[in-house]
Design a protein around this motif. Structure first.
Motif, PDB file in Angstrom:
ATOM      1  N   VAL A   1      10.277 -42.235 -11.324  1.00  0.00           N
ATOM      2  CA  VAL A   1      10.526 -41.033 -10.521  1.00  0.00           C
ATOM      3  C   VAL A   1      12.020 -40.875 -10.248  1.00  0.00           C
ATOM      4  O   VAL A   1      12.600 -39.794 -10.396  1.00  0.00           O
ATOM      5  CB  VAL A   1       9.754 -41.097  -9.184  1.00  0.00           C
ATOM      6  CG1 VAL A   1      10.223 -39.972  -8.242  1.00  0.00           C
ATOM      7  CG2 VAL A   1       8.256 -40.973  -9.419  1.00  0.00           C
ATOM      8  N   LEU A   2      12.662 -41.977  -9.876  1.00  0.00           N
ATOM      9  CA  LEU A   2      14.078 -41.943  -9.528  1.00  0.00           C
ATOM     10  C   LEU A   2      14.989 -41.758 -10.743  1.00  0.00           C
ATOM     11  O   LEU A   2      16.084 -41.216 -10.624  1.00  0.00           O
ATOM     12  CB  LEU A   2      14.467 -43.230  -8.794  1.00  0.00           C
ATOM     13  CG  LEU A   2      13.774 -43.462  -7.435  1.00  0.00           C
ATOM     14  CD1 LEU A   2      14.130 -44.839  -6.887  1.00  0.00           C
ATOM     15  CD2 LEU A   2      14.168 -42.378  -6.443  1.00  0.00           C
TER      16      LEU A   2
ATOM     17  N   SER B   1      14.034 -40.202 -13.721  1.00  0.00           N
ATOM     18  CA  SER B   1      13.643 -39.101 -14.604  1.00  0.00           C
ATOM     19  C   SER B   1      14.797 -38.130 -14.790  1.00  0.00           C
ATOM     20  O   SER B   1      15.554 -37.850 -13.849  1.00  0.00           O
ATOM     21  CB  SER B   1      12.429 -38.355 -14.028  1.00  0.00           C
ATOM     22  OG  SER B   1      11.285 -39.165 -14.070  1.00  0.00           O
TER      23      SER B   1
ATOM     24  N   TRP C   1       5.510 -37.801 -12.193  1.00  0.00           N
ATOM     25  CA  TRP C   1       5.458 -39.235 -11.879  1.00  0.00           C
ATOM     26  C   TRP C   1       5.265 -39.470 -10.389  1.00  0.00           C
ATOM     27  O   TRP C   1       4.658 -40.461  -9.978  1.00  0.00           O
ATOM     28  CB  TRP C   1       6.721 -39.931 -12.397  1.00  0.00           C
ATOM     29  CG  TRP C   1       6.622 -40.232 -13.856  1.00  0.00           C
ATOM     30  CD1 TRP C   1       7.181 -39.528 -14.878  1.00  0.00           C
ATOM     31  CD2 TRP C   1       5.878 -41.295 -14.465  1.00  0.00           C
ATOM     32  NE1 TRP C   1       6.839 -40.077 -16.087  1.00  0.00           N
ATOM     33  CE2 TRP C   1       6.045 -41.162 -15.868  1.00  0.00           C
ATOM     34  CE3 TRP C   1       5.090 -42.330 -13.972  1.00  0.00           C
ATOM     35  CZ2 TRP C   1       5.454 -42.034 -16.773  1.00  0.00           C
ATOM     36  CZ3 TRP C   1       4.503 -43.207 -14.873  1.00  0.00           C
ATOM     37  CH2 TRP C   1       4.682 -43.052 -16.246  1.00  0.00           C
TER      38      TRP C   1
ATOM     39  N   SER D   1       9.940 -35.761 -12.749  1.00  0.00           N
ATOM     40  CA  SER D   1       9.911 -36.462 -11.468  1.00  0.00           C
ATOM     41  C   SER D   1       8.667 -36.106 -10.667  1.00  0.00           C
ATOM     42  O   SER D   1       8.029 -36.969 -10.066  1.00  0.00           O
ATOM     43  CB  SER D   1      11.159 -36.124 -10.649  1.00  0.00           C
ATOM     44  OG  SER D   1      12.324 -36.576 -11.278  1.00  0.00           O
TER      45      SER D   1
ATOM     46  N   ASN E   1      13.517 -32.462 -13.142  1.00  0.00           N
ATOM     47  CA  ASN E   1      12.724 -32.341 -11.924  1.00  0.00           C
ATOM     48  C   ASN E   1      11.236 -32.335 -12.221  1.00  0.00           C
ATOM     49  O   ASN E   1      10.428 -32.891 -11.471  1.00  0.00           O
ATOM     50  CB  ASN E   1      13.094 -31.044 -11.185  1.00  0.00           C
ATOM     51  CG  ASN E   1      14.493 -31.095 -10.623  1.00  0.00           C
ATOM     52  OD1 ASN E   1      15.018 -32.175 -10.368  1.00  0.00           O
ATOM     53  ND2 ASN E   1      15.096 -29.942 -10.427  1.00  0.00           N
TER      54      ASN E   1
END
Length: 229
Positions: free
Chosen positions: A19-20, A22, A31, A28, A25
């Motif tokens: 997530v951090l 990716s 995930w 993110s 957007n």
């Protein structure tokens, strides 16, 4: 049971890192939904089914819907279209063609809100993008069409022919042949089909370049070309 919790917790950590890290957007958000789902599974395993159901319905489903809707509103792309058979054209069931499929694949990755705007000629579309009225042009434009005016993103090689005193590309020549016009072409030079992006949309250019790289590396471009050309 403890092994299952450890395994799911490890997946949770990996998903959170993705997530951090990716690049987009949209990735993110997807995930983030996976992280929320894993949280709900852990809650279910440790004996909190009511909290797990709340997490699934609110923390995952509702949040994902809100985020995706927000992203689609945020990423509005005004797509200029010059209709060319096999490349991009409107049918009763919607748009179709080689270029449309490529844009759709990029769109699936990034989560755009596409707003098609049709033009009757390449020149009209190029003027619109030079004036920043649109963000992107599709319609079998070649490097020859944009040289000296703007920059194109090449995605497929083609050839330019002289036919009845007019320079035309391979797709238009093929269309003339299908219509039994019996053209007598003379090969002039090699060129490439391009997507043309407004200079006001550098983020869109980056997304298309990354999308094309992914499509080519996965072999999808050959499949799409074979289907239409």
């Amino acid at each position: 049971m403890s092994f299952v919790i450890v395994a799911i917790s490890s997946l949770y950590i990996v998903s959170a890192i993705i997530v951090l890290s990716s690049k987009t957007n949209f990735q993110s958000v997807i995930w983030f939904g996976i992280v929320g789902s894993l949280s709900a599974i852990i809650m279910m395993i440790i004996g909190a089914p009511d909290v797990a159901m709340t997490q699934f319905s609110v923390g995952v489903a509702l949040v994902l819907i809100v985020y995706i809707m927000a992203l689609k509103k945020q990423r509005r792309v005004r797509l200029g279209i010059v209709e060319v058979p096999s490349m991009i054209e409107e049918t009763p069931s919607g748009f179709r063609g080689l270029e449309w499929e490529i844009i759709q694949l990029v769109d699936e990755k990034e989560g755009y809100h596409l707003e098609p705007v049709k033009f009757s000629s390449k020149e009209e579309a190029l003027i619109a993008i030079e004036n920043h009225d649109i963000d992107l042009i599709c319609g079998a434009l070649t490097e020859d069409d944009v040289t000296g005016r703007t920059k194109g993103i090449p995605y497929l090689e083609t050839s330019i022919f002289l036919c009845n005193g007019e320079e035309i590309d391979f797709v238009r020549l093929k269309h003339l042949s299908r219509n039994s016009l019996s053209p007598t072409p003379e090969f002039l030079r090699k060129s490439s089909y391009v997507f043309v992006v407004s200079t006001n949309s550098p983020d869109l250019e980056k997304d298309i370049l990354e999308g094309l790289e992914f499509i080519k590396s996965s072999g999808n471009i050959e499949e799409i070309v074979g289907r239409y050309l």
